[in-house]
Design an enzyme around this catalytic site. Structure first.
Site, PDB file in Angstrom:
ATOM      1  N   HIS A 156       0.835  -1.221   0.000  1.00 26.51           N
ATOM      2  CA  HIS A 156       0.000   0.000   0.000  1.00 26.51           C
ATOM      3  C   HIS A 156       0.864   1.263   0.000  1.00 26.51           C
ATOM      4  O   HIS A 156       0.463   2.300   0.511  1.00 26.51           O
ATOM      5  CB  HIS A 156      -0.941   0.041   1.207  1.00 26.51           C
ATOM      6  CG  HIS A 156      -1.728  -1.214   1.403  1.00 26.51           C
ATOM      7  ND1 HIS A 156      -2.963  -1.406   0.847  1.00 26.51           N
ATOM      8  CD2 HIS A 156      -1.404  -2.349   2.063  1.00 26.51           C
ATOM      9  CE1 HIS A 156      -3.406  -2.625   1.193  1.00 26.51           C
ATOM     10  NE2 HIS A 156      -2.468  -3.214   1.916  1.00 26.51           N
ATOM     11  N   SER A 277      17.158  20.537 -16.551  1.00 23.70           N
ATOM     12  CA  SER A 277      16.044  21.414 -16.888  1.00 23.70           C
ATOM     13  C   SER A 277      16.616  22.660 -17.547  1.00 23.70           C
ATOM     14  O   SER A 277      17.726  23.082 -17.240  1.00 23.70           O
ATOM     15  CB  SER A 277      15.299  21.780 -15.606  1.00 23.70           C
ATOM     16  OG  SER A 277      14.683  23.042 -15.741  1.00 23.70           O
ATOM     17  N   LYS A 283      18.183  20.677 -11.412  1.00 26.42           N
ATOM     18  CA  LYS A 283      17.389  19.485 -11.747  1.00 26.42           C
ATOM     19  C   LYS A 283      18.188  18.361 -12.409  1.00 26.42           C
ATOM     20  O   LYS A 283      19.091  18.583 -13.200  1.00 26.42           O
ATOM     21  CB  LYS A 283      16.237  19.868 -12.690  1.00 26.42           C
ATOM     22  CG  LYS A 283      15.112  20.643 -12.047  1.00 26.42           C
ATOM     23  CD  LYS A 283      14.396  19.907 -10.923  1.00 26.42           C
ATOM     24  CE  LYS A 283      13.459  18.847 -11.444  1.00 26.42           C
ATOM     25  NZ  LYS A 283      12.333  19.399 -12.182  1.00 26.42           N
ATOM     26  N   GLU A 290      10.631   7.990 -17.312  1.00 26.82           N
ATOM     27  CA  GLU A 290       9.303   8.591 -17.573  1.00 26.82           C
ATOM     28  C   GLU A 290       8.814   8.255 -18.980  1.00 26.82           C
ATOM     29  O   GLU A 290       7.635   7.966 -19.195  1.00 26.82           O
ATOM     30  CB  GLU A 290       9.376  10.111 -17.405  1.00 26.82           C
ATOM     31  CG  GLU A 290       9.579  10.536 -15.971  1.00 26.82           C
ATOM     32  CD  GLU A 290       9.882  12.017 -15.872  1.00 26.82           C
ATOM     33  OE1 GLU A 290       9.011  12.778 -15.443  1.00 26.82           O
ATOM     34  OE2 GLU A 290      10.996  12.419 -16.246  1.00 26.82           O
TER      35      GLU A 290
END
Ligand code: ARG
Length: 458
Positions: A156, A277, A283, A290
Site C-alpha cells: 500500500h 532542466s 534538476k 518517464e
C-alpha cells in the site's frame, strides 16, 4: 505505378483513394521477408515442375538483385505502389521480363502478406528476447552487487517489512523471465506457414506447401487455407505479450522515478541516463524512465486497435487487416527501444545504501518480527499481533522506534519479552532469519541469483 490487379476494372483509381489504399509507406519494412518468401515460393514451383529451372534461376537472380539494390540505396521504394508485394513483383518483371509474371502462380497477396508478417515478426521477437535477457542480466548484476542493502519493502506504499534491494530487483527479473516465456510460446504458435493458402481456397496446382514452409524455417504449413489468410491471432498474442513487458517496464520505471526523488533518494541515476532542466539548474530528471512509463500507453493502444480491428471481420481476408502492421510494428519497435534503454539505465545507477537503510529506521517495519518473536515463545500469533499493535501505538506516542523502547517498558506489555528481543528485531536479523524459499533472506537471494543466471546461460 500500374496496378497488378487491373483485370476486371478498367477505370483508374481516384488519387486520394489510391494514397489511402497504399501501405508501402510502412510495409516496405518487410522487403527482405517478401523477397525471402518469393524465392522459397519460386523454388517450390520449380521443384514441383510448375516452372522450369531456367525460370527459377531468372526469378531468383532478379529478386536477389532487387534486394541488393534496395540495400545499397540504388532502388528506392516507389510510394505510388500499392504495397511492398506489388512493388517488388513489378520491379522483377521490369528487370527479367515475362518470366517475372510467373512468380505469382499458386500464390496470392493474401497468403504472401500473412507469410511476410510472420517472418518479419519472428525476427523482431528475437531482438525482443535478446533485449529481455540483457535487462534480466542488468537486474541480476545490480541485485548481486546489492545483496546486503537493506531497504523498506512496501505494501500500500506504506513501509511494511525489511527486504534487500536484491530481493526487490529480482522480483522484476522474474517478471521479465515470464515475458521471455510468453514471447517464446507465441512465436512457437506463430511458426506455421500460410504460404500456398493462396487467396483463400488453396490452389489447383500440384504445390508442396510443406516444402516451402521448411525452406522458410517454419515448423510446417497451416492446416486450413481460409484460416491461413485470415488468422491474425499471433498479432494479438504478441501485442498482449508486448503490453505486459511494457507494464513491467512501467512499474520498474515508476519505482526508479520515486527512488531517484529527494523524498526517497535510494538511488542516483547516472548522468548518461538523466537530463537537466532548461530553467532549474539543480534538476536531474529521470526522463528515460518517464518515457518508458509514457510509451506503455502506446503499446496498449496497439493491442486494443488490433483486437478491435479484428472483432467483426468475416472470413477470409479483408482489407481491414492491412491495419495490423502499423500496430504490431509500433508495438515491437517501442518494446525494443524501451528495453535497450532500460538495461543500461539499471547498469549505471548507483544504489545509495545508507539512505535506503536510514528509511528502514522509521515505520516500525520490524513489528512483524516482534510478533513472531513472541509467537515463538508460545504466545498465539493473533494475541502477539495485538500486543505488538499496542506497543507500536505506545512507541508512536513516545516518539520512539521499537529498538529505543527499554526492556522495562516492554515488560509492561508482556512477560515473554526479554532482552533477546533486540536481536530479533534488528533489521539485519529480520532479513537473515527469513529462510523460506523465495524469501528476502540472504541465502534465498543467493539461490535466486543462481537460478536466474542458469536461465540466462540456457
Ligand atoms: N497490403 C495488403 C495488406 O497489408 C496486402 C494484401 C492485399 N490483398 C488484397 N487482396 N488486397 O493486407
Amino acid at each position: 505505378m500500374d496496378k497488378l490487379w487491373a483485370g476486371r476494372s478498367c477505370g483508374t483509381l481516384d488519387e486520394t483513394a489510391d494514397g489511402f489504399n497504399s501501405s508501402i509507406s510502412f510495409d516496405s519494412k518487410m522487403y527482405q521477408e517478401d523477397i525471402e518468401g518469393s524465392i522459397a515460393h519460386a523454388e517450390m514451383l520449380r521443384k514441383c515442375g510448375i516452372i522450369s529451372d531456367k525460370d527459377f534461376s531468372a526469378i531468383e537472380k532478379g529478386l536477389v538483385s532487387i534486394r541488393e539494390d534496395i540495400e545499397s540505396g540504388k532502388l528506392a521504394f516507389d510510394l505510388s505502389a500499392e504495397d511492398v508485394h506489388t512493388f517488388i513483383e513489378s520491379v522483377l518483371t521490369e528487370r527479367i521480363g515475362e518470366t517475372g509474371k510467373k512468380l505469382h502462380t499458386a500464390r496470392s497477396r493474401n497468403d504472401q502478406v500473412a507469410t511476410d508478417l510472420r517472418l518479419y515478426m519472428k525476427k523482431r521477437c528475437e531482438e525482443i528476447s535478446a533485449g529481455l535477457k540483457a535487462l534480466i542480466l542488468s537486474l541480476t548484476d545490480k541485485a548481486e552487487e546489492n545483496q546486503d542493502v537493506i531497504m523498506c519493502g512496501y505494501t500500500h506504499m506504506q513501509r511494511a517489512q525489511p527486504i534487500t534491494m536484491a530481493q526487490h530487483l529480482l522480483a522484476y527479473a522474474q517478471m521479465f523471465i515470464r515475458d521471455y516465456g510468453r514471447i517464446k510460446d507465441a512465436v512457437g504458435r506463430m511458426n506455421v506457414s500460410p504460404l500456398g493458402s493462396c487467396a483463400l481456397a488453396g490452389t489447383t496446382y500440384p504445390t508442396d506447401r510443406e516444402y516451402e514452409a521448411k525452406l522458410l524455417g517454419f515448423d510446417g504449413a497451416c492446416e486450413n487455407s481460409v484460416d491461413g489468410v485470415s488468422d491474425r491471432d499471433y498479432c494479438v498474442e504478441l501485442l498482449a505479450a508486448f503490453s505486459l513487458i511494457m507494464t513491467h517496464l512501467s512499474r520498474l520505471s515508476e519505482e526508479i522515478i520515486l527512488w531517484a526523488s529527494w523524498e526517497f533518494k535510494y538511488i542516483e541515476l547516472s548522468d548518461a541516463f538523466s537530463t537537466g532542466s532548461s530553467i532549474m539548474p539543480q534538476k536531474k530528471n529521470p526522463d528515460m524512465a518517464e518515457l518508458i512509463r509514457g510509451k506503455t500507453g502506446r503499446v496498449y493502444g496497439d493491442l486494443m486497435g488490433t483486437l478491435t480491428m479484428l472483432k467483426g471481420l468475416p472470413l477470409a481476408y479483408n482489407k481491414d487487416m492491412q491495419e495490423d502492421k502499423e500496430s504490431i510494428f509500433d508495438g515491437a519497435e517501442t518494446v525494443i527501444k524501451c528495453l535497450s534503454v532500460a538495461a543500461p539505465m539499471i547498469d549505471t545507477l548507483t544504489v545509495l545504501k545508507d539512505n535506503a537503510f536510514a528509511a528502514c529506521k522509521k515505520g516500525f517495519i520490524n513489528a512483524t518480527d516482534l510478533a513472531d518473536y513472541m509467537a515463538k515463545k508460545g504466545v498465539p500469533f493473533r494475541t502477539a499481533y495485538k500486543i505488538v499493535g499496542s506497543i507500536v501505538a505506545y512507541a508512536v506516542e513516545k516518539g520512539k522506534t521499537l529498538d529505543e523502547i527499554t526492556l522495562g517498558e516492554y515488560k509492561t506489555f508482556s512477560e515473554v519479552l526479554n532482552s533477546d528481543l533486540y536481536t530479533a528485531i534488528d533489521l539485519k536479523t529480520c532479513v537473515e532469519k527469513r529462510i523460506s524459499k523465495g524469501s528476502t533472506g540472504f541465502v534465498s537471494v543467493k539461490e535466486q541469483i543462481k537460478k536466474v543466471r542458469e536461465f540466462l546461460n540456457d
